[in-house]
Scaffold this motif. Structure first.
Motif, PDB file in Angstrom:
ATOM      1  N   GLN A  75      -9.583 -14.989  10.906  1.00 13.00           N
ATOM      2  CA  GLN A  75      -8.001 -13.753  10.788  1.00 13.00           C
ATOM      3  C   GLN A  75      -8.657 -12.581  10.489  1.00 13.00           C
ATOM      4  OE1 GLN A  75      -4.723 -15.737   9.903  1.00 13.00           O
ATOM      5  NE2 GLN A  75      -4.536 -16.908  12.142  1.00 13.00           N
ATOM      6  N   ALA A  76      -7.954 -11.328  10.861  1.00 12.87           N
ATOM      7  CA  ALA A  76      -8.123  -9.814   9.847  1.00 12.87           C
ATOM      8  C   ALA A  76      -6.707  -9.917   9.862  1.00 12.87           C
ATOM      9  CB  ALA A  76      -8.925  -9.240  10.432  1.00 12.87           C
ATOM     10  N   ILE A  77      -6.238  -9.312   8.958  1.00 13.11           N
ATOM     11  CA  ILE A  77      -4.866  -8.772   8.428  1.00 13.11           C
ATOM     12  C   ILE A  77      -4.841  -7.839   8.154  1.00 13.11           C
ATOM     13  CG2 ILE A  77      -3.098  -9.145   7.001  1.00 13.11           C
ATOM     14  CD1 ILE A  77      -3.654 -12.159   7.048  1.00 13.11           C
ATOM     15  N   ALA A  78      -4.767  -6.462   8.510  1.00 13.81           N
ATOM     16  CA  ALA A  78      -5.058  -5.285   8.372  1.00 13.81           C
ATOM     17  C   ALA A  78      -3.758  -5.418   7.055  1.00 13.81           C
ATOM     18  CB  ALA A  78      -3.748  -4.522   9.026  1.00 13.81           C
ATOM     19  N   ARG A  79      -4.405  -4.488   6.508  1.00  8.05           N
ATOM     20  CA  ARG A  79      -3.822  -4.476   4.310  1.00  8.05           C
ATOM     21  C   ARG A  79      -1.900  -3.715   4.356  1.00  8.05           C
ATOM     22  NH1 ARG A  79      -8.327  -5.388   4.254  1.00  8.05           N
ATOM     23  NH2 ARG A  79      -9.637  -6.702   1.934  1.00  8.05           N
ATOM     24  N   ALA A  80      -1.325  -3.856   4.429  1.00  9.10           N
ATOM     25  CA  ALA A  80       0.143  -3.019   4.092  1.00  9.10           C
ATOM     26  C   ALA A  80      -0.325  -1.943   3.204  1.00  9.10           C
ATOM     27  CB  ALA A  80       1.141  -4.122   3.190  1.00  9.10           C
ATOM     28  N   GLN A  81      -1.001  -1.103   3.506  1.00  7.27           N
ATOM     29  CA  GLN A  81      -1.094   0.337   2.652  1.00  7.27           C
ATOM     30  C   GLN A  81      -0.443   1.205   3.231  1.00  7.27           C
ATOM     31  OE1 GLN A  81      -5.283   0.480   2.415  1.00  7.27           O
ATOM     32  NE2 GLN A  81      -6.004   0.890   4.563  1.00  7.27           N
ATOM     33  N   SER A  82      -0.249   2.719   2.420  1.00  3.13           N
ATOM     34  CA  SER A  82      -0.025   3.532   2.639  1.00  3.13           C
ATOM     35  C   SER A  82      -0.816   4.431   3.080  1.00  3.13           C
ATOM     36  CB  SER A  82       0.899   4.636   2.469  1.00  3.13           C
ATOM     37  OG  SER A  82       2.733   3.738   1.383  1.00  3.13           O
ATOM     38  N   ILE A  83      -0.225   4.856   4.467  1.00  7.65           N
ATOM     39  CA  ILE A  83      -1.925   6.226   5.019  1.00  7.65           C
ATOM     40  C   ILE A  83      -1.334   7.333   4.866  1.00  7.65           C
ATOM     41  CG2 ILE A  83      -3.374   6.530   6.831  1.00  7.65           C
ATOM     42  CD1 ILE A  83      -2.477   3.490   7.865  1.00  7.65           C
ATOM     43  N   PRO A  84      -1.884   8.308   3.556  1.00  6.55           N
ATOM     44  CA  PRO A  84      -0.959   9.918   4.451  1.00  6.55           C
ATOM     45  C   PRO A  84      -1.323   9.913   5.191  1.00  6.55           C
ATOM     46  CG  PRO A  84      -2.755   9.551   2.925  1.00  6.55           C
ATOM     47  CD  PRO A  84      -2.448   8.895   3.594  1.00  6.55           C
ATOM     48  N   THR A  85      -0.690  11.135   6.135  1.00  8.06           N
ATOM     49  CA  THR A  85       0.183  11.644   7.423  1.00  8.06           C
ATOM     50  C   THR A  85      -0.519  13.096   7.635  1.00  8.06           C
ATOM     51  OG1 THR A  85       2.616  11.471   7.447  1.00  8.06           O
ATOM     52  CG2 THR A  85       1.106   9.898   8.685  1.00  8.06           C
TER      53      THR A  85
ATOM     54  N   ASN B 121       5.719   4.560   7.020  1.00  8.58           N
ATOM     55  CA  ASN B 121       5.867   3.130   6.936  1.00  8.58           C
ATOM     56  C   ASN B 121       4.850   2.254   7.830  1.00  8.58           C
ATOM     57  OD1 ASN B 121       8.409   3.558   5.015  1.00  8.58           O
ATOM     58  ND2 ASN B 121       9.933   4.114   6.822  1.00  8.58           N
ATOM     59  N   THR B 122       4.542   0.668   6.814  1.00  8.18           N
ATOM     60  CA  THR B 122       3.633   0.563   7.687  1.00  8.18           C
ATOM     61  C   THR B 122       3.632  -0.846   8.644  1.00  8.18           C
ATOM     62  OG1 THR B 122       2.184  -0.180   5.904  1.00  8.18           O
ATOM     63  CG2 THR B 122       1.737   1.390   7.382  1.00  8.18           C
ATOM     64  N   ASN B 123       2.814  -1.353   9.277  1.00 11.63           N
ATOM     65  CA  ASN B 123       3.806  -3.041   9.650  1.00 11.63           C
ATOM     66  C   ASN B 123       2.402  -3.324   9.616  1.00 11.63           C
ATOM     67  OD1 ASN B 123       6.113  -2.799   9.910  1.00 11.63           O
ATOM     68  ND2 ASN B 123       5.960  -1.720  11.813  1.00 11.63           N
ATOM     69  N   ASN B 124       2.340  -5.025   9.375  1.00  6.67           N
ATOM     70  CA  ASN B 124       0.732  -5.368   9.694  1.00  6.67           C
ATOM     71  C   ASN B 124       0.441  -6.841  10.905  1.00  6.67           C
ATOM     72  OD1 ASN B 124       0.603  -5.674   6.405  1.00  6.67           O
ATOM     73  ND2 ASN B 124       1.065  -7.267   6.274  1.00  6.67           N
ATOM     74  N   LEU B 125      -1.075  -6.085  11.269  1.00  5.86           N
ATOM     75  CA  LEU B 125      -1.599  -6.678  12.811  1.00  5.86           C
ATOM     76  C   LEU B 125      -2.274  -7.659  12.215  1.00  5.86           C
ATOM     77  CD1 LEU B 125      -1.425  -6.570  15.936  1.00  5.86           C
ATOM     78  CD2 LEU B 125      -2.732  -4.666  16.069  1.00  5.86           C
ATOM     79  N   GLU B 126      -2.036  -8.726  12.960  1.00  9.87           N
ATOM     80  CA  GLU B 126      -2.996  -9.799  12.620  1.00  9.87           C
ATOM     81  C   GLU B 126      -3.578  -9.871  14.266  1.00  9.87           C
ATOM     82  OE1 GLU B 126      -2.415 -14.245  12.122  1.00  9.87           O
ATOM     83  OE2 GLU B 126      -0.989 -13.216  10.595  1.00  9.87           O
ATOM     84  N   ILE B 127      -5.082  -9.719  13.615  1.00  9.71           N
ATOM     85  CA  ILE B 127      -6.117  -9.809  14.909  1.00  9.71           C
ATOM     86  C   ILE B 127      -7.461 -11.131  14.598  1.00  9.71           C
ATOM     87  CG2 ILE B 127      -8.114  -8.497  15.456  1.00  9.71           C
ATOM     88  CD1 ILE B 127      -7.192  -6.303  15.043  1.00  9.71           C
ATOM     89  N   LYS B 128      -7.553 -11.786  15.673  1.00  6.16           N
ATOM     90  CA  LYS B 128      -8.701 -12.527  14.715  1.00  6.16           C
ATOM     91  C   LYS B 128      -9.721 -12.564  15.767  1.00  6.16           C
ATOM     92  CE  LYS B 128      -5.024 -16.812  15.409  1.00  6.16           C
ATOM     93  NZ  LYS B 128      -5.007 -17.459  16.469  1.00  6.16           N
ATOM     94  N   TYR B 129     -10.529 -12.632  15.412  1.00  6.35           N
ATOM     95  CA  TYR B 129     -12.113 -12.326  15.708  1.00  6.35           C
ATOM     96  C   TYR B 129     -12.687 -13.034  15.373  1.00  6.35           C
ATOM     97  CZ  TYR B 129     -12.525  -9.862  11.131  1.00  6.35           C
ATOM     98  OH  TYR B 129     -13.290 -10.220   9.659  1.00  6.35           O
ATOM     99  N   PRO B 130     -13.807 -13.436  16.068  1.00  6.30           N
ATOM    100  CA  PRO B 130     -15.669 -14.661  16.023  1.00  6.30           C
ATOM    101  C   PRO B 130     -15.731 -14.239  14.487  1.00  6.30           C
ATOM    102  CG  PRO B 130     -15.400 -12.768  17.579  1.00  6.30           C
ATOM    103  CD  PRO B 130     -14.786 -12.416  16.984  1.00  6.30           C
TER     104      PRO B 130
END
Length: 116
Positions: free
Chosen positions: A5-15, A23-32
């Motif tokens: 599982q890769a968990i997107a880091r809860a970091q703020s990204i300049p826009t 504001n950010t949310n996390n998304l979980e992605i499964k990969y081999p």
């Protein structure tokens, strides 16, 4: 094959070069297991690349505006348009009424930048 599982880091990204943070949310992605080695990327590079590819495809399909796609990719709209060119994604997939609004917003940004 086991998936990691890769968990997107809860970091703020300049826009868009502003001093605001989105504001950010996390998304979980499964990969081999070992996938990052197969694509010769670190986990952080792979996360950024997946966000960019998702932004490009959603923009190409008309699911999000250029601004939202750029925000997801963590870059300015101008940088996103240049990236679209590199990946051969047309920036002209707007309905006529949206195109006029987008162009007017871009012109406003340029006018304001020239005044600074």
């Amino acid at each position: 094959m086991k998936a990691r599982q890769a968990i997107a880091r809860a970091q703020s990204i300049p826009t868009l070069g502003k001093n605001k943070e989105m504001n950010t949310n996390n998304l979980e992605i499964k990969y081999p297991a070992g996938f990052e080695n197969s694509v010769q990327m670190t986990r952080d590079e792979m996360e950024q690349h997946i966000r960019l590819m998702a932004a490009l495809k959603m923009f190409e399909l008309g699911k999000v505006s250029a601004g939202k796609a750029a925000e997801l990719a963590g870059m300015s709209r101008l940088d996103f348009f240049e990236t679209c060119s590199r990946y051969r994604v047309s920036i002209f997939n707007y309905p006529p009424e949206e195109l006029e609004e987008e162009l007017e917003r871009d012109l406003d940004v340029l006018r304001n930048a020239n005044l600074a």
